[in-house]
Design a protein around this motif. Structure first.
Motif, PDB file in Angstrom:
ATOM      1  N   ILE A  57       9.072 -44.032  39.991  1.00 48.84           N
ATOM      2  CA  ILE A  57      10.271 -43.240  39.714  1.00 48.84           C
ATOM      3  C   ILE A  57      11.476 -43.802  40.465  1.00 48.84           C
ATOM      4  CG2 ILE A  57      11.290 -40.937  39.812  1.00 48.84           C
ATOM      5  CD1 ILE A  57       8.958 -41.221  37.863  1.00 48.84           C
ATOM      6  N   ALA A  58      11.285 -44.244  41.693  1.00 52.52           N
ATOM      7  CA  ALA A  58      12.378 -44.816  42.503  1.00 52.52           C
ATOM      8  C   ALA A  58      11.972 -46.214  42.957  1.00 52.52           C
ATOM      9  CB  ALA A  58      12.675 -43.923  43.697  1.00 52.52           C
ATOM     10  N   PRO A  59      12.037 -47.201  42.051  1.00 58.94           N
ATOM     11  CA  PRO A  59      11.471 -48.524  42.348  1.00 58.94           C
ATOM     12  C   PRO A  59      12.194 -49.301  43.430  1.00 58.94           C
ATOM     13  CG  PRO A  59      12.657 -48.546  40.254  1.00 58.94           C
ATOM     14  CD  PRO A  59      12.567 -47.111  40.679  1.00 58.94           C
ATOM     15  N   GLY A  60      13.355 -48.845  43.859  1.00 58.32           N
ATOM     16  CA  GLY A  60      14.062 -49.542  44.922  1.00 58.32           C
ATOM     17  C   GLY A  60      13.876 -48.911  46.293  1.00 58.32           C
ATOM     18  N   ALA A  61      13.126 -47.827  46.358  1.00 60.80           N
ATOM     19  CA  ALA A  61      12.969 -47.114  47.631  1.00 60.80           C
ATOM     20  C   ALA A  61      12.000 -47.839  48.552  1.00 60.80           C
ATOM     21  CB  ALA A  61      12.469 -45.692  47.370  1.00 60.80           C
ATOM     22  N   ASN A  62      12.271 -47.771  49.838  1.00 59.36           N
ATOM     23  CA  ASN A  62      11.334 -48.277  50.832  1.00 59.36           C
ATOM     24  C   ASN A  62      10.236 -47.238  51.069  1.00 59.36           C
ATOM     25  OD1 ASN A  62      12.613 -50.760  51.309  1.00 59.36           O
ATOM     26  ND2 ASN A  62      14.022 -49.835  52.780  1.00 59.36           N
ATOM     27  N   ILE A  63       9.106 -47.720  51.568  1.00 56.31           N
ATOM     28  CA  ILE A  63       7.938 -46.866  51.801  1.00 56.31           C
ATOM     29  C   ILE A  63       7.550 -46.918  53.278  1.00 56.31           C
ATOM     30  CG2 ILE A  63       5.444 -46.663  51.399  1.00 56.31           C
ATOM     31  CD1 ILE A  63       6.891 -45.615  49.068  1.00 56.31           C
ATOM     32  N   ILE A  64       7.235 -45.762  53.826  1.00 58.16           N
ATOM     33  CA  ILE A  64       6.584 -45.661  55.128  1.00 58.16           C
ATOM     34  C   ILE A  64       5.201 -45.072  54.875  1.00 58.16           C
ATOM     35  CG2 ILE A  64       6.602 -44.558  57.390  1.00 58.16           C
ATOM     36  CD1 ILE A  64       9.673 -44.534  57.192  1.00 58.16           C
ATOM     37  N   ALA A  65       4.163 -45.771  55.282  1.00 58.42           N
ATOM     38  CA  ALA A  65       2.784 -45.349  55.013  1.00 58.42           C
ATOM     39  C   ALA A  65       2.199 -44.682  56.253  1.00 58.42           C
ATOM     40  CB  ALA A  65       1.939 -46.550  54.617  1.00 58.42           C
ATOM     41  N   LEU A  66       1.976 -43.384  56.168  1.00 54.04           N
ATOM     42  CA  LEU A  66       1.417 -42.625  57.278  1.00 54.04           C
ATOM     43  C   LEU A  66       0.068 -42.048  56.854  1.00 54.04           C
ATOM     44  CD1 LEU A  66       4.606 -40.765  58.542  1.00 54.04           C
ATOM     45  CD2 LEU A  66       3.700 -42.984  59.258  1.00 54.04           C
ATOM     46  N   LYS A  67      -0.947 -42.415  57.553  1.00 61.34           N
ATOM     47  CA  LYS A  67      -2.313 -42.030  57.189  1.00 61.34           C
ATOM     48  C   LYS A  67      -2.751 -40.809  57.992  1.00 61.34           C
ATOM     49  CE  LYS A  67      -7.032 -43.797  56.997  1.00 61.34           C
ATOM     50  NZ  LYS A  67      -7.886 -44.997  57.018  1.00 61.34           N
ATOM     51  N   SER A  68      -3.022 -39.692  57.280  1.00 58.38           N
ATOM     52  CA  SER A  68      -3.489 -38.484  57.950  1.00 58.38           C
ATOM     53  C   SER A  68      -4.777 -37.943  57.338  1.00 58.38           C
ATOM     54  CB  SER A  68      -2.401 -37.402  57.916  1.00 58.38           C
ATOM     55  OG  SER A  68      -2.105 -37.020  56.589  1.00 58.38           O
ATOM     56  N   LEU A  69      -5.377 -38.711  56.432  1.00 57.03           N
ATOM     57  CA  LEU A  69      -6.694 -38.386  55.891  1.00 57.03           C
ATOM     58  C   LEU A  69      -7.623 -39.571  56.129  1.00 57.03           C
ATOM     59  CD1 LEU A  69      -5.775 -36.765  52.434  1.00 57.03           C
ATOM     60  CD2 LEU A  69      -6.252 -35.601  54.597  1.00 57.03           C
ATOM     61  N   ASP A  70      -8.913 -39.283  56.332  1.00 53.62           N
ATOM     62  CA  ASP A  70      -9.846 -40.364  56.620  1.00 53.62           C
ATOM     63  C   ASP A  70     -10.363 -41.003  55.338  1.00 53.62           C
ATOM     64  OD1 ASP A  70     -11.821 -38.664  55.572  1.00 53.62           O
ATOM     65  OD2 ASP A  70     -12.539 -38.034  57.547  1.00 53.62           O
ATOM     66  N   TYR A  71     -11.300 -41.917  55.490  1.00 55.76           N
ATOM     67  CA  TYR A  71     -11.809 -42.662  54.333  1.00 55.76           C
ATOM     68  C   TYR A  71     -12.512 -41.773  53.314  1.00 55.76           C
ATOM     69  CZ  TYR A  71     -10.831 -47.082  56.716  1.00 55.76           C
ATOM     70  OH  TYR A  71     -10.210 -48.142  57.325  1.00 55.76           O
ATOM     71  N   ASN A  72     -12.920 -40.583  53.730  1.00 56.74           N
ATOM     72  CA  ASN A  72     -13.553 -39.635  52.813  1.00 56.74           C
ATOM     73  C   ASN A  72     -12.544 -38.706  52.147  1.00 56.74           C
ATOM     74  OD1 ASN A  72     -16.273 -40.498  53.357  1.00 56.74           O
ATOM     75  ND2 ASN A  72     -16.116 -39.429  55.328  1.00 56.74           N
ATOM     76  N   GLY A  73     -11.259 -38.879  52.480  1.00 61.10           N
ATOM     77  CA  GLY A  73     -10.231 -38.008  51.914  1.00 61.10           C
ATOM     78  C   GLY A  73     -10.136 -36.668  52.596  1.00 61.10           C
ATOM     79  N   THR A  74     -10.669 -36.538  53.798  1.00 62.76           N
ATOM     80  CA  THR A  74     -10.610 -35.285  54.543  1.00 62.76           C
ATOM     81  C   THR A  74      -9.844 -35.495  55.843  1.00 62.76           C
ATOM     82  OG1 THR A  74     -12.730 -35.735  55.648  1.00 62.76           O
ATOM     83  CG2 THR A  74     -12.800 -34.497  53.580  1.00 62.76           C
ATOM     84  N   GLY A  75      -9.433 -34.404  56.463  1.00 57.32           N
ATOM     85  CA  GLY A  75      -8.683 -34.517  57.702  1.00 57.32           C
ATOM     86  C   GLY A  75      -8.405 -33.178  58.328  1.00 57.32           C
ATOM     87  N   TYR A  76      -7.623 -33.184  59.382  1.00 54.49           N
ATOM     88  CA  TYR A  76      -7.253 -31.985  60.114  1.00 54.49           C
ATOM     89  C   TYR A  76      -5.736 -31.784  60.052  1.00 54.49           C
ATOM     90  CZ  TYR A  76     -11.951 -32.294  62.101  1.00 54.49           C
ATOM     91  OH  TYR A  76     -13.310 -32.357  62.249  1.00 54.49           O
ATOM     92  N   PHE A  77      -5.331 -30.523  60.123  1.00 52.70           N
ATOM     93  CA  PHE A  77      -3.902 -30.239  60.148  1.00 52.70           C
ATOM     94  C   PHE A  77      -3.226 -30.943  61.314  1.00 52.70           C
ATOM     95  CE2 PHE A  77      -4.831 -26.569  57.361  1.00 52.70           C
ATOM     96  CZ  PHE A  77      -3.793 -26.709  56.455  1.00 52.70           C
ATOM     97  N   SER A  78      -3.947 -31.120  62.419  1.00 50.67           N
ATOM     98  CA  SER A  78      -3.340 -31.766  63.591  1.00 50.67           C
ATOM     99  C   SER A  78      -2.949 -33.209  63.288  1.00 50.67           C
ATOM    100  CB  SER A  78      -4.310 -31.715  64.777  1.00 50.67           C
ATOM    101  OG  SER A  78      -5.522 -32.396  64.479  1.00 50.67           O
ATOM    102  N   TRP A  79      -3.716 -33.896  62.415  1.00 48.80           N
ATOM    103  CA  TRP A  79      -3.345 -35.259  62.045  1.00 48.80           C
ATOM    104  C   TRP A  79      -2.065 -35.265  61.216  1.00 48.80           C
ATOM    105  CZ3 TRP A  79      -8.822 -37.065  60.025  1.00 48.80           C
ATOM    106  CH2 TRP A  79      -9.719 -37.061  61.102  1.00 48.80           C
ATOM    107  N   THR A  80      -1.962 -34.299  60.303  1.00 44.88           N
ATOM    108  CA  THR A  80      -0.737 -34.185  59.504  1.00 44.88           C
ATOM    109  C   THR A  80       0.445 -33.813  60.388  1.00 44.88           C
ATOM    110  OG1 THR A  80      -2.013 -33.528  57.548  1.00 44.88           O
ATOM    111  CG2 THR A  80       0.332 -32.978  57.563  1.00 44.88           C
ATOM    112  N   GLU A  81       0.220 -32.938  61.374  1.00 45.67           N
ATOM    113  CA  GLU A  81       1.291 -32.558  62.290  1.00 45.67           C
ATOM    114  C   GLU A  81       1.803 -33.772  63.057  1.00 45.67           C
ATOM    115  OE1 GLU A  81       2.242 -29.049  65.538  1.00 45.67           O
ATOM    116  OE2 GLU A  81       0.184 -29.758  65.319  1.00 45.67           O
ATOM    117  N   GLN A  82       0.905 -34.627  63.510  1.00 44.37           N
ATOM    118  CA  GLN A  82       1.330 -35.837  64.215  1.00 44.37           C
ATOM    119  C   GLN A  82       2.148 -36.747  63.310  1.00 44.37           C
ATOM    120  OE1 GLN A  82      -1.922 -37.798  66.479  1.00 44.37           O
ATOM    121  NE2 GLN A  82      -3.053 -35.892  66.164  1.00 44.37           N
ATOM    122  N   ALA A  83       1.737 -36.848  62.044  1.00 47.86           N
ATOM    123  CA  ALA A  83       2.481 -37.694  61.100  1.00 47.86           C
ATOM    124  C   ALA A  83       3.888 -37.152  60.874  1.00 47.86           C
ATOM    125  CB  ALA A  83       1.721 -37.783  59.778  1.00 47.86           C
TER     126      ALA A  83
END
Length: 324
Positions: A57-83
């Motif tokens: 949709i916005a092909p000129g936008a820059n991306i910041i990749a922040l990982k808050s889910l693990d390899y199984n696609g699960t995680g904790y709210f605390s990881w999202t809070e840190q992100a």
């Protein structure tokens, strides 16, 4: 969740040049772009890929990749809070405009979360700070409408109660926080069904799974869902640079986030400033198209799902741009 896009790599470091920063908040797991889930890569491609065939949709936008889910696609709210806190700390450095959160759960929240109640695990403070910084947060409403189990909360003072039926209104906890743009999903590519189920009559597919219908699993709420967007059978990229098709509110959310990035660019050109969170919310509430839940959701009976029989906002980027 982890994100990357298909784009040029002029410095040959193995990372797209428009991924300007990346960080993992999952203990023991790095930002691995060829991740088992491929979820973040697919999501980022929808928002901002510059690929010629499947352009974001916005092909000129820059991306910041922040990982808050693990390899199984699960995680904790605390990881999202840190992100989210990382975004706050680095907002000026990277000129962050919009945050996409394609993650959710099996909760059905039927009210706007306006304080740091226990069930948001401290995330309200970060969202409030991001709002004050003018950074728009977008989140998937979740994919649990057709599930026969989950956790319902009707009022802020009520504890979550376990439900054993489906078709409950309510959106994910994260997307229900005040100031977060919550997004449900509609189908836009039923040709995928036709290519996969070649034994089915195309007229039947068009009837039961028409483009524009609300995906049966998409969470929805008559008060709290901000808008619907395309999320059904979206082709985007995987971490190894290939294409694949996926569906869900996780795909609809970056469609909206990419759109908001474009709207902020328009606002800077036309108004010499960016839009506030409240202005974006007003654009959506006043200038969206609508989609009715119950007019062409013809497969719901087959799956035992009941429509909500409510009109929902549907994304209309052209109308938003004209309003600016």
């Amino acid at each position: 969740s982890e994100m990357c896009i298909r784009d040029s790599d002029n410095n040959a470091d193995g990372i797209s040049d428009r991924i300007i920063a990346y960080e993992s908040f999952v203990p023991g797991e790095a930002v691995d772009y060829i991740q088992p889930q491929n979820h973040g890569s697919h999501v980022a491609g929808i928002a901002a890929s510059s690929d010629d065939k499947y352009t974001g949709i916005a092909p000129g936008a820059n991306i910041i990749a922040l990982k808050s889910l693990d390899y199984n696609g699960t995680g904790y709210f605390s990881w999202t809070e840190q992100a989210l806190q990382w975004c706050i700390d680095n907002a000026d450095k990277y000129s962050i405009d919009v945050i996409n959160m394609s993650l959710g759960g099996d909760s059905y929240v039927q009210y706007e979360i306006t304080n740091n109640i226990e069930r948001v695990y401290g995330l309200y403070d970060e969202i409030e700070t991001l709002n004050n910084l003018g950074i728009i947060s977008v989140a998937a409403a979740s994919n649990a409408y057709d599930e026969t189990g989950g956790y319902l909360s009707t009022y802020p003072s009520d504890p979550f109660s376990y439900i054993t039926n489906h078709s409950y209104q309510g959106i994910s906890t994260l997307s229900a926080i005040d100031g977060v743009i919550s997004v449900g999903a509609t189908q836009v590519n039923n040709d995928y069904w036709k290519n996969i189920y070649t034994n089915l009559d195309h007229n039947d597919i068009n009837h039961y799974f028409p483009d524009g219908s609300i995906l049966r699993f998409s969470n929805r709420d008559d008060q709290e869902l901000d808008l619907m967007a395309p999320g059904g059978f979206i082709t985007s990229v995987s971490g190894d640079g290939q294409y694949y098709v996926s569906q869900g509110t996780s795909m609809a959310s970056p469609y909206v986030a990419g759109g908001i990035a474009l709207l902020q660019q328009i606002a800077e050109e036309e108004l010499n400033r960016k839009l506030s969170v409240e202005e974006v919310e007003n654009l959506i509430s006043s200038n969206s198209s609508t989609t009715y839940d119950g007019d062409n959701e013809n497969a719901y009976d087959h799956f035992g799902v009941t429509p909500s029989y409510i009109n929902y906002n549907f994304i209309n980027l052209n109308a938003y741009a004209e309003a600016i």
